[in-house]
Motif scaffolding. Structure first.
Motif, PDB file in Angstrom:
ATOM      1  N   ALA A   1      41.933 -20.509 -15.423  1.00  0.00           N
ATOM      2  CA  ALA A   1      42.770 -19.384 -15.004  1.00  0.00           C
ATOM      3  C   ALA A   1      42.119 -18.623 -13.851  1.00  0.00           C
ATOM      4  N   GLN A   2      40.800 -18.427 -13.931  1.00  0.00           N
ATOM      5  CA  GLN A   2      40.085 -17.735 -12.857  1.00  0.00           C
ATOM      6  C   GLN A   2      40.154 -18.512 -11.547  1.00  0.00           C
ATOM      7  N   ALA A   3      40.180 -19.849 -11.652  1.00  0.00           N
ATOM      8  CA  ALA A   3      40.254 -20.689 -10.461  1.00  0.00           C
ATOM      9  C   ALA A   3      41.685 -20.862  -9.956  1.00  0.00           C
ATOM     10  N   GLY A   4      42.640 -20.318 -10.693  1.00  0.00           N
ATOM     11  CA  GLY A   4      44.034 -20.447 -10.293  1.00  0.00           C
ATOM     12  C   GLY A   4      44.585 -21.845 -10.472  1.00  0.00           C
ATOM     13  N   ALA A   5      43.984 -22.623 -11.408  1.00  0.00           N
ATOM     14  CA  ALA A   5      44.404 -24.004 -11.631  1.00  0.00           C
ATOM     15  C   ALA A   5      45.191 -24.110 -12.931  1.00  0.00           C
ATOM     16  N   PRO A   6      46.401 -24.657 -12.909  1.00  0.00           N
ATOM     17  CA  PRO A   6      47.130 -24.882 -14.163  1.00  0.00           C
ATOM     18  C   PRO A   6      46.310 -25.762 -15.104  1.00  0.00           C
ATOM     19  N   LEU A   7      46.480 -25.528 -16.395  1.00  0.00           N
ATOM     20  CA  LEU A   7      45.729 -26.261 -17.418  1.00  0.00           C
ATOM     21  C   LEU A   7      46.660 -27.147 -18.223  1.00  0.00           C
ATOM     22  N   LEU A   8      46.290 -28.422 -18.339  1.00  0.00           N
ATOM     23  CA  LEU A   8      46.986 -29.370 -19.198  1.00  0.00           C
ATOM     24  C   LEU A   8      45.962 -29.858 -20.219  1.00  0.00           C
ATOM     25  N   VAL A   9      46.341 -29.876 -21.490  1.00  0.00           N
ATOM     26  CA  VAL A   9      45.412 -30.265 -22.556  1.00  0.00           C
ATOM     27  C   VAL A   9      46.030 -31.382 -23.383  1.00  0.00           C
ATOM     28  N   THR A  10      45.269 -32.463 -23.574  1.00  0.00           N
ATOM     29  CA  THR A  10      45.699 -33.527 -24.475  1.00  0.00           C
ATOM     30  C   THR A  10      45.035 -33.328 -25.833  1.00  0.00           C
TER      31      THR A  10
END
Length: 389
Positions: free
Chosen positions: A111-120
């Motif tokens: 979130a701090q890097a502004g990158a969306p997160l996808l989790v498997t």
């Protein structure tokens, strides 16, 4: 390049696994290597000494006193300036974490890097771990809910695991089923040396105790069996096999290439998975798919996502969890009928080619990455064509 056909320009995905990388987690390594358009960077908290570790893997916390303290802070708080700085330097378009707990560990930095997160989510992360009692269990469930909120998309390796994630609080609109897949290569041409092969960790959910009992119930001469892997139950299972006078060879952990060769040398794979007493269960064992690539049918159980890969009477034989009598019957049936074995093995490979081909699954994953980068999530289902999920 695909970009010329109307695709977006290549993106960069950071593939996160806190322990980079256990020798049993071929699905994580295969994932990044199979991407055609997106560039992958492997990032871990710590480095594992295994056949799957690579020099190019990046590690946030080296094995030093300072590194261990920084990693402890991340595990306790979910926040780490060191991890945040590293992600900022990598400038990913997306972070893809494997396993729910690891998704939480990286979620704040993403979130701090502004990158969306996808989790498997794969299995024990939404079965055994959330069922833990006491403070640790409560803390894990809280962290899992936080991860579900922060993640743009949650991927589940089977319908069963998707249901578990939703039951634990994940938004159903965010949770998609995605079979990781395996490389579909030509089957190895090698003579058969083994009747039955087992590949996996020697832990309760793998059902190796039921397999040993099943082999012991068969008439002599007993099937020539190969058991590959390590784990806490290995010595006990070896002693039990000796007590039953089985024709069984125990090997430790093997490289992916060695596993493929041993599968090809076997008449059938036994994968008698079950739900452990502590609630731990499988997602969908990769070894079933790897055996199918070699044209080897599976004797298994109706457990978790296994029936999504093994169709009873078509690509293998299934019984109830913990039923060693059924396992013995199915092993005997296949070993005594070469024609049936060949047919099931051929159809197993065909099923993998159409449903679990790593290249096809990776194409679908990249389409999902594109949709997320384009801001089409949550509700990303509408951004991925129905036939391509």
């Amino acid at each position: 390049m695909p970009h010329a056909r109307g695709y977006p320009p290549p993106g960069r995905v950071v593939i996160w696994r806190s322990a980079m990388l256990s020798g049993s987690e071929t699905f994580v390594r295969n994932h990044g290597q199979a991407l055609a358009r997106w560039r992958s960077v492997y990032l871990g908290a710590t480095k594992e000494e295994s056949a799957l570790a690579e020099e190019s893997d990046l590690v946030v916390y080296p094995d030093s006193a300072a590194g261990r303290r920084a990693f402890l802070r991340l595990r306790l708080t979910g926040s780490s300036p060191r991890l945040t700085r590293m992600l900022a330097r990598l400038r990913p378009d997306l972070v893809h974490a494997h396993f729910g707990g690891d998704g939480w560990l990286v979620s704040h930095a993403a979130a701090q890097a502004g990158a969306p997160l996808l989790v498997t989510v794969h299995g024990h992360d939404v079965t055994r771990q959330p069922d833990s009692s006491g403070i640790l269990g409560g803390r894990y469930r809280r962290n899992l809910r936080t991860m579900f909120e922060r993640a743009t998309v949650v991927l589940a390796v089977s319908e069963h695991i998707r249901g578990k994630a939703i039951a634990l609080g994940a938004d159903p609109e965010k949770v998609l089923v995605h079979h990781t897949g395996v490389p579909v290569t030509p089957a190895l041409a090698t003579p058969k040396r083994w009747d039955v092969v087992f590949v996996g960790r020697f832990v309760e959910k793998k059902g190796v105790d039921d397999l040993i009992d099943a082999l012991g119930a068969l008439p002599t001469p007993r099937p020539r069996s190969l058991l590959i892997g390590d784990g806490p139950l290995r010595d006990r299972m070896r002693a039990r096999a000796a007590e039953l006078r089985l024709d069984a060879t125990f090997l430790g952990a093997q490289t992916p290439a060695q596993v493929s060769r041993h599968l090809a040398e076997s008449h059938l794979l036994a994968a008698p998975s079950k739900t452990a007493a502590d609630g731990d269960s499988e997602g969908l064992p990769t070894t079933i798919l790897e055996a199918a690539v070699q044209g080897v049918p599976t004797v298994s159980t109706r457990h978790s996502g296994i029936p999504e890969a093994v169709v009873h009477g078509e690509t293998g034989l299934l019984g109830a969890e913990g039923d060693s009598t059924a396992i013995a019957h199915h092993i005997q049936k296949l070993l005594g009928n070469p024609g049936l074995r060949e047919r099931l093995g051929r159809q197993a490979r065909e099923r993998v080619e159409t449903r679990f081909d790593l290249r096809r699954q990776s194409d679908r994953l990249e389409e999902l990455y594109d949709a997320i980068r384009a801001g089409a999530a949550p509700g990303v289902r509408s951004a991925v064509p129905p036939g391509r999920r």
